[in-house]
Design a protein around this motif. Structure first.
Motif, PDB file in Angstrom:
ATOM      1  N   VAL A 188     111.591 -52.499  92.860  1.00  0.00           N
ATOM      2  CA  VAL A 188     110.649 -52.295  91.764  1.00  0.00           C
ATOM      3  C   VAL A 188     110.443 -50.798  91.614  1.00  0.00           C
ATOM      4  O   VAL A 188     109.754 -50.169  92.424  1.00  0.00           O
ATOM      5  N   ASP A 189     111.071 -50.239  90.598  1.00  0.00           N
ATOM      6  CA  ASP A 189     110.941 -48.802  90.353  1.00  0.00           C
ATOM      7  C   ASP A 189     109.561 -48.518  89.775  1.00  0.00           C
ATOM      8  O   ASP A 189     109.235 -48.950  88.674  1.00  0.00           O
ATOM      9  N   ASP A 190     108.766 -47.780  90.522  1.00  0.00           N
ATOM     10  CA  ASP A 190     107.365 -47.552  90.164  1.00  0.00           C
ATOM     11  C   ASP A 190     107.195 -46.191  89.490  1.00  0.00           C
ATOM     12  O   ASP A 190     106.448 -45.336  89.942  1.00  0.00           O
ATOM     13  N   GLY A 191     107.937 -46.016  88.390  1.00  0.00           N
ATOM     14  CA  GLY A 191     107.813 -44.777  87.636  1.00  0.00           C
ATOM     15  C   GLY A 191     108.519 -43.586  88.247  1.00  0.00           C
ATOM     16  O   GLY A 191     108.080 -42.447  88.083  1.00  0.00           O
ATOM     17  N   VAL A 231     116.983 -54.238  89.630  1.00  0.00           N
ATOM     18  CA  VAL A 231     115.952 -53.215  89.450  1.00  0.00           C
ATOM     19  C   VAL A 231     114.993 -53.664  88.355  1.00  0.00           C
ATOM     20  O   VAL A 231     115.408 -54.004  87.236  1.00  0.00           O
ATOM     21  N   VAL A 232     113.709 -53.687  88.700  1.00  0.00           N
ATOM     22  CA  VAL A 232     112.637 -53.967  87.750  1.00  0.00           C
ATOM     23  C   VAL A 232     111.832 -52.680  87.597  1.00  0.00           C
ATOM     24  O   VAL A 232     111.597 -51.973  88.579  1.00  0.00           O
ATOM     25  N   HIS A 233     111.399 -52.378  86.372  1.00  0.00           N
ATOM     26  CA  HIS A 233     110.807 -51.071  86.107  1.00  0.00           C
ATOM     27  C   HIS A 233     109.319 -51.141  85.778  1.00  0.00           C
ATOM     28  O   HIS A 233     108.891 -51.996  84.993  1.00  0.00           O
ATOM     29  N   HIS A 234     108.539 -50.241  86.375  1.00  0.00           N
ATOM     30  CA  HIS A 234     107.214 -49.885  85.882  1.00  0.00           C
ATOM     31  C   HIS A 234     107.385 -48.585  85.092  1.00  0.00           C
ATOM     32  O   HIS A 234     107.915 -47.608  85.631  1.00  0.00           O
ATOM     33  N   PRO A 235     106.941 -48.528  83.851  1.00  0.00           N
ATOM     34  CA  PRO A 235     107.133 -47.301  83.070  1.00  0.00           C
ATOM     35  C   PRO A 235     106.352 -46.111  83.607  1.00  0.00           C
ATOM     36  O   PRO A 235     106.733 -44.961  83.386  1.00  0.00           O
ATOM     37  N   VAL A 236     105.257 -46.374  84.328  1.00  0.00           N
ATOM     38  CA  VAL A 236     104.472 -45.308  84.967  1.00  0.00           C
ATOM     39  C   VAL A 236     104.186 -45.724  86.402  1.00  0.00           C
ATOM     40  O   VAL A 236     104.300 -46.897  86.760  1.00  0.00           O
ATOM     41  N   ASN A 237     103.798 -44.763  87.225  1.00  0.00           N
ATOM     42  CA  ASN A 237     103.497 -45.043  88.623  1.00  0.00           C
ATOM     43  C   ASN A 237     102.185 -45.808  88.746  1.00  0.00           C
ATOM     44  O   ASN A 237     101.127 -45.311  88.361  1.00  0.00           O
ATOM     45  N   ALA A 273     100.921 -52.612  93.382  1.00  0.00           N
ATOM     46  CA  ALA A 273     101.383 -53.152  92.109  1.00  0.00           C
ATOM     47  C   ALA A 273     102.884 -53.419  92.136  1.00  0.00           C
ATOM     48  O   ALA A 273     103.367 -54.430  91.600  1.00  0.00           O
ATOM     49  N   ALA A 274     103.633 -52.522  92.776  1.00  0.00           N
ATOM     50  CA  ALA A 274     105.085 -52.717  92.870  1.00  0.00           C
ATOM     51  C   ALA A 274     105.421 -53.948  93.707  1.00  0.00           C
ATOM     52  O   ALA A 274     106.324 -54.719  93.364  1.00  0.00           O
ATOM     53  N   PRO A 328     109.453 -51.856  97.104  1.00  0.00           N
ATOM     54  CA  PRO A 328     108.777 -50.919  96.194  1.00  0.00           C
ATOM     55  C   PRO A 328     109.511 -49.580  96.234  1.00  0.00           C
ATOM     56  O   PRO A 328     109.814 -49.073  97.315  1.00  0.00           O
ATOM     57  N   LEU A 329     109.773 -49.011  95.065  1.00  0.00           N
ATOM     58  CA  LEU A 329     110.633 -47.824  95.001  1.00  0.00           C
ATOM     59  C   LEU A 329     109.972 -46.724  94.179  1.00  0.00           C
ATOM     60  O   LEU A 329     109.657 -46.930  92.999  1.00  0.00           O
ATOM     61  N   TYR A 330     109.771 -45.577  94.814  1.00  0.00           N
ATOM     62  CA  TYR A 330     109.235 -44.430  94.085  1.00  0.00           C
ATOM     63  C   TYR A 330     109.834 -43.145  94.656  1.00  0.00           C
ATOM     64  O   TYR A 330     109.557 -42.767  95.798  1.00  0.00           O
ATOM     65  N   ASN A 331     110.699 -42.532  93.879  1.00  0.00           N
ATOM     66  CA  ASN A 331     111.301 -41.235  94.223  1.00  0.00           C
ATOM     67  C   ASN A 331     111.932 -41.219  95.618  1.00  0.00           C
ATOM     68  O   ASN A 331     111.574 -40.421  96.487  1.00  0.00           O
TER      69      ASN A 331
END
Length: 223
Positions: free
Chosen positions: A36-39, A55-61, A66-67, A11-14
């Motif tokens: 999984v880029d979580d926004g 890399v799989v993308h979530h458009p928003v966090n 979920a990631a 899970p990837l966020y910032n």
């Protein structure tokens, strides 16, 4: 040769400043790494792709739960996937521990291996964080009927037949208890394995603080 039958799910966020190094450290041992880029808003997905990850993308966090669910589902679409390894993006997990956990899963026929920082004395989270985490472990064990020594460690090995049965609904910290509950319900054999968590100044600042541990407890109670 790198392991081509295990998929690393991150899970990837910032985490733009560290995710490249995390992936580069994994690549000599694992062929397949999915983030999984979580926004993210800081260029994290670009850094992950540059380092060689899918890399799989979530458009928003949407949250770490979920990631994880997205990453698990993505890995399972590939016939090569026999095991999934959940791995954190902030550099606190050791590649060597992931490799050892996979070896244990294969040699002992375990479907699930939970990493535990409390099976030996290599990890020192600090006394206050340890108290909060131990409390969370007791709550999780009461909720799930499991007897774990570390309920909120993101380093796990999950065999395909167990991963097929995961359907996470909790998006924030409570997902860590939910995944234990769902894996326990599979009835498949599980083990714990001692791991070392690397508490760097960066990882503490990015969510490994005592406040974050307290948030785990709040999520457990509220959700």
């Amino acid at each position: 040769m790198p392991d081509s039958t295990s998929w690393i799910v991150i899970p990837l966020y910032n985490e733009a400043s560290v995710i490249g190094d995390v992936i580069m450290n994994l690549r000599p041992r694992f062929t397949h790494i999915v983030c999984v880029d979580d926004g993210s808003t800081d260029g994290s997905p670009e850094e992950a792709a540059r380092a060689g990850a899918h890399v799989v993308h979530h458009p928003v966090n949407l949250g770490q739960g979920a990631a994880l669910q997205t990453g698990i589902e993505y890995a399972l679409t590939h016939d090569s996937c026999e095991y999934i390894v959940t791995f954190d993006a902030d550099g606190q997990h050791r590649v060597e521990d992931a490799v050892e956990m996979l070896e244990t899963a294969r040699s002992e026929g375990a479907a699930i291996i939970f990493g535990s920082r409390f099976l030996d004395d290599r990890t020192n989270p600090g006394w206050l964080k340890k108290v909060v985490l131990k409390t969370a472990i007791r709550v999780t064990n009461l909720t799930t009927g499991m007897k774990l020594t570390d309920a909120h460690n993101g380093l796990r090995v999950i065999r395909r037949d167990a991963a097929d049965q995961i359907d996470l609904k909790q998006d924030r910290m409570a997902h860590a208890t939910e995944i234990v509950l769902e894996l326990g319900r599979t009835g498949l054999p599980w083990r714990e394995h001692p791991v070392e968590l690397l508490y760097t100044d960066y990882s503490k600042g990015k969510g490994q603080s005592v406040l974050n541990s307290i948030n785990i407890l709040v999520d457990l109670v509220v959700r």
